[in-house]
Every structure is written in C-alpha cells, then in structure tokens.
Enzyme design. Structure first.
Site, PDB file in Angstrom:
ATOM      1  N   GLN A   1       0.880  -1.327   0.241  1.00 42.06           N
ATOM      2  CA  GLN A   1       0.131  -0.030   0.033  1.00 42.06           C
ATOM      3  C   GLN A   1       1.167   1.018  -0.301  1.00 42.06           C
ATOM      4  OE1 GLN A   1      -3.219  -0.741   3.409  1.00 42.06           O
ATOM      5  NE2 GLN A   1      -2.206  -2.306   3.475  1.00 42.06           N
ATOM      6  N   ASN A   2       1.663   1.085   0.396  1.00 38.36           N
ATOM      7  CA  ASN A   2       3.374   2.407  -0.058  1.00 38.36           C
ATOM      8  C   ASN A   2       3.639   2.677  -1.485  1.00 38.36           C
ATOM      9  OD1 ASN A   2       2.972   1.740   3.029  1.00 38.36           O
ATOM     10  ND2 ASN A   2       5.000   0.025   2.793  1.00 38.36           N
TER      11      ASN A   2
ATOM     12  N   HIS B   1      -1.538   1.359  -4.138  1.00 39.21           N
ATOM     13  CA  HIS B   1      -2.082   2.458  -4.247  1.00 39.21           C
ATOM     14  C   HIS B   1      -1.249   3.634  -4.802  1.00 39.21           C
ATOM     15  CE1 HIS B   1      -4.457   2.015  -0.083  1.00 39.21           C
ATOM     16  NE2 HIS B   1      -5.333   1.210  -0.874  1.00 39.21           N
TER      17      HIS B   1
ATOM     18  N   CYS C   1      -1.715  13.530 -15.607  1.00 37.85           N
ATOM     19  CA  CYS C   1      -2.814  15.109 -15.332  1.00 37.85           C
ATOM     20  C   CYS C   1      -4.200  14.537 -14.882  1.00 37.85           C
ATOM     21  CB  CYS C   1      -2.364  14.874 -16.867  1.00 37.85           C
ATOM     22  SG  CYS C   1      -4.089  16.356 -17.634  1.00 37.85           S
TER      23      CYS C   1
ATOM     24  N   CYS D   1      -6.048  14.363 -19.308  1.00 31.80           N
ATOM     25  CA  CYS D   1      -5.345  13.496 -20.808  1.00 31.80           C
ATOM     26  C   CYS D   1      -5.339  12.511 -19.563  1.00 31.80           C
ATOM     27  CB  CYS D   1      -5.004  14.026 -21.065  1.00 31.80           C
ATOM     28  SG  CYS D   1      -2.974  14.708 -20.493  1.00 31.80           S
TER      29      CYS D   1
ATOM     30  N   CYS E   1      -1.633  20.287 -21.684  1.00 38.40           N
ATOM     31  CA  CYS E   1      -2.977  20.760 -21.508  1.00 38.40           C
ATOM     32  C   CYS E   1      -3.706  21.753 -20.862  1.00 38.40           C
ATOM     33  CB  CYS E   1      -3.942  18.644 -21.924  1.00 38.40           C
ATOM     34  SG  CYS E   1      -4.000  18.502 -20.313  1.00 38.40           S
TER      35      CYS E   1
ATOM     36  N   GLY F   1       3.290  -4.738   8.422  1.00 43.96           N
ATOM     37  CA  GLY F   1       2.894  -3.380   9.077  1.00 43.96           C
ATOM     38  C   GLY F   1       1.728  -2.296   8.259  1.00 43.96           C
TER      39      GLY F   1
ATOM     40  N   SER G   1      -1.961  -1.186   9.168  1.00 41.85           N
ATOM     41  CA  SER G   1      -3.027  -1.093  10.147  1.00 41.85           C
ATOM     42  C   SER G   1      -5.027  -2.307  10.091  1.00 41.85           C
ATOM     43  CB  SER G   1      -3.871   0.413  10.716  1.00 41.85           C
ATOM     44  OG  SER G   1      -4.155   1.265   9.635  1.00 41.85           O
TER      45      SER G   1
ATOM     46  N   ASN H   1       3.452  -6.811  13.545  1.00 40.00           N
ATOM     47  CA  ASN H   1       2.667  -5.862  13.977  1.00 40.00           C
ATOM     48  C   ASN H   1       3.291  -5.065  15.054  1.00 40.00           C
ATOM     49  OD1 ASN H   1       1.228  -2.703  13.820  1.00 40.00           O
ATOM     50  ND2 ASN H   1       0.463  -4.016  12.479  1.00 40.00           N
TER      51      ASN H   1
HETATM   52  C1  BJW Z   1       4.740  -1.211  12.666  1.00 33.54           C
HETATM   53  C2  BJW Z   1       5.878  -0.503  12.837  1.00 33.54           C
HETATM   54  C3  BJW Z   1       6.923  -1.338  12.718  1.00 33.54           C
HETATM   55  C4  BJW Z   1       4.309   0.795  12.463  1.00 33.54           C
HETATM   56  N1  BJW Z   1       6.612  -2.402  12.544  1.00 33.54           N
HETATM   57  N2  BJW Z   1       4.867  -2.547  12.595  1.00 33.54           N
HETATM   58  C5  BJW Z   1     -16.668   5.922   3.119  1.00 33.54           C
HETATM   59  C6  BJW Z   1     -16.640   7.150   2.940  1.00 33.54           C
HETATM   60  C7  BJW Z   1     -15.471   6.269   1.482  1.00 33.54           C
HETATM   61  C8  BJW Z   1     -15.619   5.815   1.302  1.00 33.54           C
HETATM   62  C9  BJW Z   1     -14.783   4.631   2.304  1.00 33.54           C
HETATM   63  C10 BJW Z   1     -16.260   4.588   3.224  1.00 33.54           C
HETATM   64  N3  BJW Z   1     -16.525   3.879   3.960  1.00 33.54           N
HETATM   65  C11 BJW Z   1     -15.185   2.947   3.436  1.00 33.54           C
HETATM   66  C12 BJW Z   1     -14.667   3.427   2.560  1.00 33.54           C
HETATM   67  C13 BJW Z   1     -13.685   2.854   0.903  1.00 33.54           C
HETATM   68  C14 BJW Z   1     -12.091   3.672   1.566  1.00 33.54           C
HETATM   69  C15 BJW Z   1     -11.269   3.055   3.372  1.00 33.54           C
HETATM   70  O1  BJW Z   1     -11.532   2.161   3.465  1.00 33.54           O
HETATM   71  N4  BJW Z   1     -11.567   3.574   4.110  1.00 33.54           N
HETATM   72  C16 BJW Z   1     -11.994   3.200   5.012  1.00 33.54           C
HETATM   73  C17 BJW Z   1     -10.824   4.368   6.229  1.00 33.54           C
HETATM   74  C18 BJW Z   1     -12.895   3.173   6.519  1.00 33.54           C
HETATM   75  N5  BJW Z   1     -11.277   2.906   0.988  1.00 33.54           N
HETATM   76  C19 BJW Z   1     -11.575   3.817  -0.515  1.00 33.54           C
HETATM   77  O2  BJW Z   1     -11.791   4.865  -0.753  1.00 33.54           O
HETATM   78  C20 BJW Z   1     -10.252   2.763  -1.757  1.00 33.54           C
HETATM   79  N6  BJW Z   1     -10.629   2.488  -2.057  1.00 33.54           N
HETATM   80  C21 BJW Z   1     -12.180   1.463  -2.488  1.00 33.54           C
HETATM   81  O3  BJW Z   1     -12.804   1.126  -2.022  1.00 33.54           O
HETATM   82  O4  BJW Z   1     -13.130   2.110  -3.865  1.00 33.54           O
HETATM   83  C22 BJW Z   1     -13.859   1.615  -3.610  1.00 33.54           C
HETATM   84  C23 BJW Z   1     -14.903   2.164  -3.534  1.00 33.54           C
HETATM   85  C24 BJW Z   1     -15.198   3.512  -3.853  1.00 33.54           C
HETATM   86  C25 BJW Z   1     -15.918   4.144  -3.236  1.00 33.54           C
HETATM   87  C26 BJW Z   1     -16.554   4.036  -1.959  1.00 33.54           C
HETATM   88  C27 BJW Z   1     -16.979   3.250  -1.631  1.00 33.54           C
HETATM   89  C28 BJW Z   1     -15.613   2.316  -1.925  1.00 33.54           C
HETATM   90  C29 BJW Z   1      -9.385   3.828  -1.590  1.00 33.54           C
HETATM   91  C30 BJW Z   1      -7.973   4.100  -0.425  1.00 33.54           C
HETATM   92  C31 BJW Z   1      -6.715   4.586  -0.556  1.00 33.54           C
HETATM   93  C32 BJW Z   1      -5.684   5.048   0.597  1.00 33.54           C
HETATM   94  N7  BJW Z   1      -5.291   5.804   0.397  1.00 33.54           N
HETATM   95  C33 BJW Z   1      -4.323   5.939   1.374  1.00 33.54           C
HETATM   96  C34 BJW Z   1      -3.519   6.815   1.151  1.00 33.54           C
HETATM   97  C35 BJW Z   1      -2.599   6.968  -1.000  1.00 33.54           C
HETATM   98  C36 BJW Z   1      -1.743   7.581  -1.213  1.00 33.54           C
HETATM   99  C37 BJW Z   1      -0.812   9.100  -0.491  1.00 33.54           C
HETATM  100  O5  BJW Z   1       0.158   8.454  -0.116  1.00 33.54           O
HETATM  101  O6  BJW Z   1      -0.881   9.750  -0.020  1.00 33.54           O
HETATM  102  O7  BJW Z   1      -3.863   4.876   1.489  1.00 33.54           O
HETATM  103  S1  BJW Z   1      -4.981   6.630   2.559  1.00 33.54           S
HETATM  104  C38 BJW Z   1      -3.772   6.198   3.503  1.00 33.54           C
HETATM  105  O8  BJW Z   1      -3.561   4.722   4.161  1.00 33.54           O
HETATM  106  C39 BJW Z   1      -2.127   5.726   3.085  1.00 33.54           C
HETATM  107  C40 BJW Z   1      -2.068   4.017   3.217  1.00 33.54           C
HETATM  108  O9  BJW Z   1      -1.722   3.876   2.285  1.00 33.54           O
HETATM  109  C41 BJW Z   1      -3.486   3.818   3.812  1.00 33.54           C
HETATM  110  C42 BJW Z   1      -2.724   2.348   4.544  1.00 33.54           C
HETATM  111  O10 BJW Z   1      -2.088   3.225   5.783  1.00 33.54           O
HETATM  112  P1  BJW Z   1      -1.608   1.596   6.216  1.00 33.54           P
HETATM  113  O11 BJW Z   1      -0.052   1.129   5.608  1.00 33.54           O
HETATM  114  O12 BJW Z   1      -2.104   0.684   7.224  1.00 33.54           O
HETATM  115  O13 BJW Z   1      -0.326   3.123   7.794  1.00 33.54           O
HETATM  116  P2  BJW Z   1      -1.152   3.107   9.002  1.00 33.54           P
HETATM  117  O14 BJW Z   1      -0.592   4.242   9.670  1.00 33.54           O
HETATM  118  O15 BJW Z   1      -2.623   3.190   9.049  1.00 33.54           O
HETATM  119  O16 BJW Z   1      -0.648   2.332  10.137  1.00 33.54           O
HETATM  120  C43 BJW Z   1       0.990   1.759   9.979  1.00 33.54           C
HETATM  121  C44 BJW Z   1       0.704   0.784  11.061  1.00 33.54           C
HETATM  122  O17 BJW Z   1       2.290   0.060  10.876  1.00 33.54           O
HETATM  123  C45 BJW Z   1       0.247   0.675  12.567  1.00 33.54           C
HETATM  124  O18 BJW Z   1      -0.840  -0.874  12.646  1.00 33.54           O
HETATM  125  C46 BJW Z   1       1.583   0.247  13.460  1.00 33.54           C
HETATM  126  O19 BJW Z   1       0.901  -0.597  14.596  1.00 33.54           O
HETATM  127  C47 BJW Z   1       2.501  -0.198  12.308  1.00 33.54           C
HETATM  128  N8  BJW Z   1       3.493  -0.125  12.314  1.00 33.54           N
HETATM  129  N9  BJW Z   1       5.457   0.987  13.072  1.00 33.54           N
HETATM  130  C48 BJW Z   1       5.494  -2.734  12.237  1.00 33.54           C
HETATM  131  N10 BJW Z   1       8.240  -0.810  12.808  1.00 33.54           N
HETATM  132 ZN    ZN Z   2      -2.866  16.632 -19.308  1.00 37.75          ZN
END
Ligand code: BJW
Ligand code: ZN
Length: 256
Positions: A115-116, A133, A141, A144, A164, A201, A203, A227
């Site tokens: 997801q990174n 992600h 863009c 386009c 564009c 790693g 959540s 984790n």
């Molecule tokens: C360690 C450690 C160490 C620390 N050793 N461990 C209501 C409205 C709109 C949408 C939704 C809704 N309800 C549900 C949705 C769907 C939504 C969703 O799931 N939302 C939830 C929050 C409820 N998902 C989406 O919208 C996705 N699309 C989709 O589902 O399409 C269909 C759909 C469309 C419309 C409506 C519904 C469905 C797309 C999701 C895109 C997420 N984008 C981001 C940003 C990416 C770009 C960027 O980086 O700028 O992705 S958000 C952010 O969260 C990023 C991450 O990849 C993602 C996950 O986070 P991650 O990696 O788990 O990090 P953390 O910080 O949360 O956790 C870190 C973990 O590591 C912790 O557990 C620590 O303990 C651990 N840790 N150090 C081991 N050393």
């Molecule tokens: Zn363009």
C-alpha cells in the site's frame, strides 16, 4: 528467578517459537505474498498515516487524500505531498525491505503487495512488486490522464499543470477512488494461489487492502501478521509476530 525476568524469558520463547514456525513455513512454501503498509517504511523514517506520527499541520490523511480535498485546495494537497516527498527522498530501504529481497533466494516465488507509495521496495531490489495505492514519484494529469515519473524535490510552482492545461495530481489512489483494475486482478490471482501470506506493518483499516489476509486465509494460505500492535486482522491470522518489521523479517529470513 524474579517475576519480571520470568515474563521476559516466556515472551522470548513465544517469539522464538513463532519465528521458527514461520521460517519453516517459508522454507516449505512455493509462493509467498508479503503485503506491506506504512509500518514497513516507518523504520526508514517515513511517517505513518494514523497516530500522532501521521499528522501534518493538524490535518489527518482522511482530510487530504481525497479527490474533494484536491478540488477544493490543490495547493494545500500538493504542499502535503511536497512535504512527504522531501522526507521520503532522504529515506533508505531498511533491513526489513532487504530481508524480503533475500527471501527470493530461498523461495521459488516472492510477491510484494504494498500500500506504500514511497518506492522503497523497488529501491531495495524486490523483483515482483504491486503498488496498489500508486507511487508518490509519479504525477498524472486529471484531464488527459498522461502519467510520468517526476523526482523533483520540492516540486516548484504547485499546483503543477500539464501541457494540456489541466492540473497534474499525484499518481496515487485517494479515498473513494478505485484501485487500478489490472493491478488488483493480478493481486487477487497471486493471493489466491499463495501458500504463505504475511501482512506486515499495516493497520488493516483501509479497504480493499485490509481484506487481503481474509481472502488469503479463505484460499487456504497460512496467514501471518507482523505488527507492533493488534489490528482488526489479529483474530483472522494463523500466527502473530509482535514486533518491528525491520527486526522480525531479517531474523526470519536468517532462520530459513
Ligand atoms: C509497525 C511499525 C514497525 C508501525 N514494525 N509495524 C466512506 C466514504 C468513502 C470511502 C469509504 C467509506 N467507507 C469505506 C470506504 C472505502 C475506503 C476505506 O477503506 N476507508 C476506511 C478508512 C473506512 N477505501 C477506499 O476508498 C479505497 N477505494 C475503494 O474502496 O474503492 C471502492 C469504493 C469507492 C467509493 C466508496 C466505497 C468504495 C481507496 C483507499 C485509498 C487509500 N489511500 C491512502 C493514501 C494513498 C496515497 C498517499 O500515500 O498519499 O493510502 S490513505 C492511507 O491509508 C494510505 C495507506 O496506504 C493506507 C493504509 O495505511 P497503512 O499502511 O495501514 O498505515 P497506518 O498508518 O494506518 O498503519 C501503520 C501500521 O504499522 C500500524 O498498525 C502500526 O502499528 C504499524 N507499525 N511501525 C511493525 N516498525
Ligand atoms: Zn493533460
């Protein structure tokens, strides 16, 4: 032996026996999928999303990583990405990323699903990477759809514009947006045929990546979580390794 010493010895034995069990599973596996989140890059110095660490100027990821945030204030969203690109640009892959690369020498097929958006698995040298992600070093863009790598740090004259005339945005997946269909199909395919699935790693709060361990488990894979804390997947997985990915993964690969 004092009580606290006994506790230390017991938790050490539990961790070691867990490591040995997973190492044995790795050595027997044909296909291993490692699914990583922000915790994978945290030991490299990349901020995670949730918790104190994830805040930027009092905004949460949910308030910035959305199409509507970009529509309302593209400059603010680009400032956030500039801040992150500056930090990531200074970061190096950690021992956990390197251990995943080393695993390729011990297993027929190692697939990295991440997801990174930081590109650190690629920089470490992993062969098979699915960035579900997107990638923070690419711009796309909104008109386009042209997409290209851009490594400038910081990006000047934000918000950037395409030839564009339309706005350029980070080529990443925001909340409410669909993941790339082709990438997702390939990911479901490898999850469906893996023997061992390691959720490292993350959540496990963000769909659809949060469901990958469930799909792996239903498909018959042995599922492991690494984790620092419990997650919604902790009850789903077959085995939990509690600790830092940059320590656990190298220890694991050493044992294989
Ligand atoms: C360690 C450690 C160490 C620390 N050793 N461990 C209501 C409205 C709109 C949408 C939704 C809704 N309800 C549900 C949705 C769907 C939504 C969703 O799931 N939302 C939830 C929050 C409820 N998902 C989406 O919208 C996705 N699309 C989709 O589902 O399409 C269909 C759909 C469309 C419309 C409506 C519904 C469905 C797309 C999701 C895109 C997420 N984008 C981001 C940003 C990416 C770009 C960027 O980086 O700028 O992705 S958000 C952010 O969260 C990023 C991450 O990849 C993602 C996950 O986070 P991650 O990696 O788990 O990090 P953390 O910080 O949360 O956790 C870190 C973990 O590591 C912790 O557990 C620590 O303990 C651990 N840790 N150090 C081991 N050393
Ligand atoms: Zn363009």
């Amino acid at each position: 032996m004092k009580v606290f010493e006994l506790r230390f010895v017991i938790s050490y034995i539990i961790v070691m026996s867990g490591l040995e069990e997973v190492a044995k599973r790795i050595s027997e596996a044909g296909v291993v999928v490692i699914s990583t989140g922000a915790g994978m890059s945290a030991p490299s110095g990349v901020p995670t999303f949730r918790g104190e660490d994830g805040m930027w100027k009092n905004y949460r990821a949910e308030e910035l990583a959305t199409p509507s945030a970009f529509r309302d204030n593209p400059t603010r969203v680009w400032e956030w990405y500039n801040w992150r690109r500056e930090i990531i640009g200074e970061c190096e892959p950690n021992a956990g990323h390197h251990a995943i690369v080393e695993m390729e020498e011990k297993v027929d097929e190692v697939e990295v699903v991440t997801q990174n958006v930081d590109g650190l698995h690629d920089r470490a040298g992993s062969s098979n990477i699915y960035e579900v992600h997107g990638n923070i070093w690419r711009v796309r863009c909104v008109g386009c759809e042209r997409s290209e790598y851009n490594y400038d740090v910081p990006l000047e004259e934000i918000p950037l514009r395409c030839e564009c005339g339309e706005l350029l945005r980070p080529d990443v997946v925001w909340f409410g947006e669909s993941l790339n269909e082709k990438v997702l199909r390939e990911v479901y395919d490898i999850i469906g045929r893996c023997d061992l699935f390691i959720n490292a790693g993350t959540s496990s709060l963000v769909m659809p990546a949060s469901q990958f361990p469930v799909i792996a488990s239903r498909s018959g894979a042995f599922v492991v979580e690494i984790n620092l804390t419990e997650t919604p997947m902790s009850n789903v997985v077959d085995l939990q390794l509690s600790g830092d990915v940059s320590e656990i993964l190298p220890a694991l690969v050493e044992l294989v």
